[in-house]
Scaffold this motif. Structure first.
Motif, PDB file in Angstrom:
ATOM      1  N   TYR A  62       0.852  -1.191   0.000  1.00 20.98           N
ATOM      2  CA  TYR A  62       0.000   0.000   0.000  1.00 20.98           C
ATOM      3  C   TYR A  62       0.886   1.238   0.000  1.00 20.98           C
ATOM      4  O   TYR A  62       2.088   1.151   0.215  1.00 20.98           O
ATOM      5  CB  TYR A  62      -0.941  -0.007   1.218  1.00 20.98           C
ATOM      6  CG  TYR A  62      -0.212   0.011   2.543  1.00 20.98           C
ATOM      7  CD1 TYR A  62       0.127   1.210   3.162  1.00 20.98           C
ATOM      8  CD2 TYR A  62       0.150  -1.177   3.173  1.00 20.98           C
ATOM      9  CE1 TYR A  62       0.808   1.230   4.361  1.00 20.98           C
ATOM     10  CE2 TYR A  62       0.829  -1.164   4.378  1.00 20.98           C
ATOM     11  CZ  TYR A  62       1.150   0.042   4.967  1.00 20.98           C
ATOM     12  OH  TYR A  62       1.830   0.056   6.166  1.00 20.98           O
ATOM     13  N   GLU A  63       0.285   2.395  -0.232  1.00 13.09           N
ATOM     14  CA  GLU A  63       1.046   3.645  -0.332  1.00 13.09           C
ATOM     15  C   GLU A  63       0.701   4.664   0.749  1.00 13.09           C
ATOM     16  O   GLU A  63       1.244   5.761   0.755  1.00 13.09           O
ATOM     17  CB  GLU A  63       0.814   4.280  -1.711  1.00 13.09           C
ATOM     18  CG  GLU A  63       1.380   3.459  -2.857  1.00 13.09           C
ATOM     19  CD  GLU A  63       2.888   3.271  -2.757  1.00 13.09           C
ATOM     20  OE1 GLU A  63       3.597   4.220  -2.372  1.00 13.09           O
ATOM     21  OE2 GLU A  63       3.352   2.155  -3.045  1.00 13.09           O
ATOM     22  N   THR A  64      -0.193   4.339   1.667  1.00 16.89           N
ATOM     23  CA  THR A  64      -0.624   5.283   2.700  1.00 16.89           C
ATOM     24  C   THR A  64       0.533   5.653   3.627  1.00 16.89           C
ATOM     25  O   THR A  64       1.319   4.799   4.001  1.00 16.89           O
ATOM     26  CB  THR A  64      -1.766   4.650   3.536  1.00 16.89           C
ATOM     27  OG1 THR A  64      -2.758   4.152   2.655  1.00 16.89           O
ATOM     28  CG2 THR A  64      -2.373   5.654   4.488  1.00 16.89           C
ATOM     29  N   THR A  65       0.606   6.923   4.004  1.00 16.00           N
ATOM     30  CA  THR A  65       1.597   7.375   4.977  1.00 16.00           C
ATOM     31  C   THR A  65       0.981   8.452   5.871  1.00 16.00           C
ATOM     32  O   THR A  65       0.179   9.267   5.394  1.00 16.00           O
ATOM     33  CB  THR A  65       2.876   7.924   4.312  1.00 16.00           C
ATOM     34  OG1 THR A  65       3.744   8.436   5.330  1.00 16.00           O
ATOM     35  CG2 THR A  65       2.576   9.017   3.306  1.00 16.00           C
ATOM     36  N   LEU A  66       1.335   8.445   7.138  1.00 16.32           N
ATOM     37  CA  LEU A  66       0.854   9.494   8.039  1.00 16.32           C
ATOM     38  C   LEU A  66       1.487  10.836   7.699  1.00 16.32           C
ATOM     39  O   LEU A  66       0.934  11.886   8.017  1.00 16.32           O
ATOM     40  CB  LEU A  66       1.186   9.151   9.498  1.00 16.32           C
ATOM     41  CG  LEU A  66       0.445   7.978  10.120  1.00 16.32           C
ATOM     42  CD1 LEU A  66       0.785   7.880  11.596  1.00 16.32           C
ATOM     43  CD2 LEU A  66      -1.046   8.077   9.949  1.00 16.32           C
ATOM     44  N   ASN A  67       2.623  10.813   7.056  1.00 11.69           N
ATOM     45  CA  ASN A  67       3.339  12.047   6.748  1.00 11.69           C
ATOM     46  C   ASN A  67       2.550  12.966   5.820  1.00 11.69           C
ATOM     47  O   ASN A  67       2.807  14.167   5.779  1.00 11.69           O
ATOM     48  CB  ASN A  67       4.709  11.742   6.154  1.00 11.69           C
ATOM     49  CG  ASN A  67       5.612  11.083   7.171  1.00 11.69           C
ATOM     50  OD1 ASN A  67       5.551  11.386   8.358  1.00 11.69           O
ATOM     51  ND2 ASN A  67       6.443  10.172   6.718  1.00 11.69           N
ATOM     52  N   ARG A  68       1.598  12.435   5.070  1.00 10.10           N
ATOM     53  CA  ARG A  68       0.788  13.262   4.166  1.00 10.10           C
ATOM     54  C   ARG A  68      -0.657  13.408   4.647  1.00 10.10           C
ATOM     55  O   ARG A  68      -1.485  13.985   3.947  1.00 10.10           O
ATOM     56  CB  ARG A  68       0.811  12.664   2.755  1.00 10.10           C
ATOM     57  CG  ARG A  68       2.168  12.802   2.077  1.00 10.10           C
ATOM     58  CD  ARG A  68       2.117  12.485   0.602  1.00 10.10           C
ATOM     59  NE  ARG A  68       1.753  11.107   0.322  1.00 10.10           N
ATOM     60  CZ  ARG A  68       2.617  10.131   0.076  1.00 10.10           C
ATOM     61  NH1 ARG A  68       3.909  10.370   0.074  1.00 10.10           N
ATOM     62  NH2 ARG A  68       2.198   8.910  -0.183  1.00 10.10           N
ATOM     63  N   MET A  69      -0.963  12.874   5.824  1.00 10.54           N
ATOM     64  CA  MET A  69      -2.333  12.960   6.346  1.00 10.54           C
ATOM     65  C   MET A  69      -2.575  14.285   7.066  1.00 10.54           C
ATOM     66  O   MET A  69      -1.672  14.828   7.695  1.00 10.54           O
ATOM     67  CB  MET A  69      -2.588  11.834   7.354  1.00 10.54           C
ATOM     68  CG  MET A  69      -2.875  10.505   6.755  1.00 10.54           C
ATOM     69  SD  MET A  69      -3.324   9.363   8.099  1.00 10.54           S
ATOM     70  CE  MET A  69      -3.271   7.830   7.206  1.00 10.54           C
ATOM     71  N   MET A  70      -3.797  14.744   6.994  1.00  9.51           N
ATOM     72  CA  MET A  70      -4.216  15.923   7.752  1.00  9.51           C
ATOM     73  C   MET A  70      -4.236  15.562   9.245  1.00  9.51           C
ATOM     74  O   MET A  70      -4.373  14.387   9.602  1.00  9.51           O
ATOM     75  CB  MET A  70      -5.612  16.375   7.302  1.00  9.51           C
ATOM     76  CG  MET A  70      -5.695  16.731   5.823  1.00  9.51           C
ATOM     77  SD  MET A  70      -4.667  18.134   5.375  1.00  9.51           S
ATOM     78  CE  MET A  70      -5.592  19.438   6.160  1.00  9.51           C
ATOM     79  N   ILE A  71      -4.167  16.574  10.085  1.00  5.28           N
ATOM     80  CA  ILE A  71      -4.086  16.346  11.523  1.00  5.28           C
ATOM     81  C   ILE A  71      -5.281  15.544  12.056  1.00  5.28           C
ATOM     82  O   ILE A  71      -5.122  14.650  12.896  1.00  5.28           O
ATOM     83  CB  ILE A  71      -3.906  17.682  12.291  1.00  5.28           C
ATOM     84  CG1 ILE A  71      -3.515  17.412  13.728  1.00  5.28           C
ATOM     85  CG2 ILE A  71      -5.131  18.555  12.165  1.00  5.28           C
ATOM     86  CD1 ILE A  71      -3.021  18.639  14.468  1.00  5.28           C
ATOM     87  N   GLU A  72      -6.491  15.831  11.581  1.00  6.51           N
ATOM     88  CA  GLU A  72      -7.676  15.094  12.055  1.00  6.51           C
ATOM     89  C   GLU A  72      -7.595  13.621  11.681  1.00  6.51           C
ATOM     90  O   GLU A  72      -8.026  12.764  12.451  1.00  6.51           O
ATOM     91  CB  GLU A  72      -8.964  15.738  11.527  1.00  6.51           C
ATOM     92  CG  GLU A  72      -9.265  17.075  12.150  1.00  6.51           C
ATOM     93  CD  GLU A  72      -9.321  17.026  13.691  1.00  6.51           C
ATOM     94  OE1 GLU A  72      -9.913  16.087  14.242  1.00  6.51           O
ATOM     95  OE2 GLU A  72      -8.771  17.950  14.319  1.00  6.51           O
ATOM     96  N   ASP A  73      -7.054  13.335  10.500  1.00  3.61           N
ATOM     97  CA  ASP A  73      -6.898  11.938  10.083  1.00  3.61           C
ATOM     98  C   ASP A  73      -5.860  11.226  10.949  1.00  3.61           C
ATOM     99  O   ASP A  73      -6.015  10.054  11.268  1.00  3.61           O
ATOM    100  CB  ASP A  73      -6.496  11.861   8.611  1.00  3.61           C
ATOM    101  CG  ASP A  73      -7.603  12.343   7.691  1.00  3.61           C
ATOM    102  OD1 ASP A  73      -8.795  12.164   8.045  1.00  3.61           O
ATOM    103  OD2 ASP A  73      -7.286  12.905   6.631  1.00  3.61           O
TER     104      ASP A  73
END
Length: 143
Positions: A62-73
């Motif tokens: 997968y490609e998901t990363t917390l580094n590109r997530m908004m603060i609420e996410d």
């Protein structure tokens, strides 16, 4: 003493489905995995996609990363991880967190509730320093 380690996921992954402990293929992850195995009775991967991930779970790349997530996410992700820890009975005397700031920011208070002591062995170290620290800590007996 019950010791649990948490290792963050990394960008570099296998191109095929693997057990979670083998999905992430970077040198950093391999050394962090070995540190977790040596220093804790249980260990988990902090996955941006799956939350708390058992290393023996089969996972698709997968490609998901917390580094590109908004603060609420990121807050929702940390709540999800906390719920998973509760569901799996993850708690103990000592937690080791091998993860960057984005993975720790909303999780530390939740870990402090479940563990007597929470340690971040590589806090403040840059990537190269982390690799060096793990290499020195693990010595010549890396798997």
């Amino acid at each position: 003493m019950t010791r649990v380690a948490f290792v963050s996921c990394v960008k570099t992954k296998s191109e095929t489905p693997e057990l979670a402990e083998h999905l992430y293929v970077s040198p950093w992850f391999r050394m962090a995995r070995e540190y977790a195995r040596r220093n804790a009775e249980r260990w988990f991967i902090l996955s941006a996609e799956h939350g708390l991930l058992d290393p023996r779970t089969m996972v698709e790349p997968y490609e998901t990363t917390l580094n590109r997530m908004m603060i609420e996410d990121r807050k929702r992700w940390a709540s999800h991880v906390a719920w998973q820890m509760e569901d799996l009975g993850v708690k103990g005397d000592l937690a080791f967190v091998l993860a960057g700031e984005r993975y720790r920011e909303f999780l530390m208070n939740r870990l402090a509730i479940r563990f007597d002591t929470v340690k971040i062995p590589m806090k403040g170290l840059q990537m190269g320093e982390q690799l060096s620290w793990m290499k020195n800590t693990l010595g010549d007996h890396q798997r």
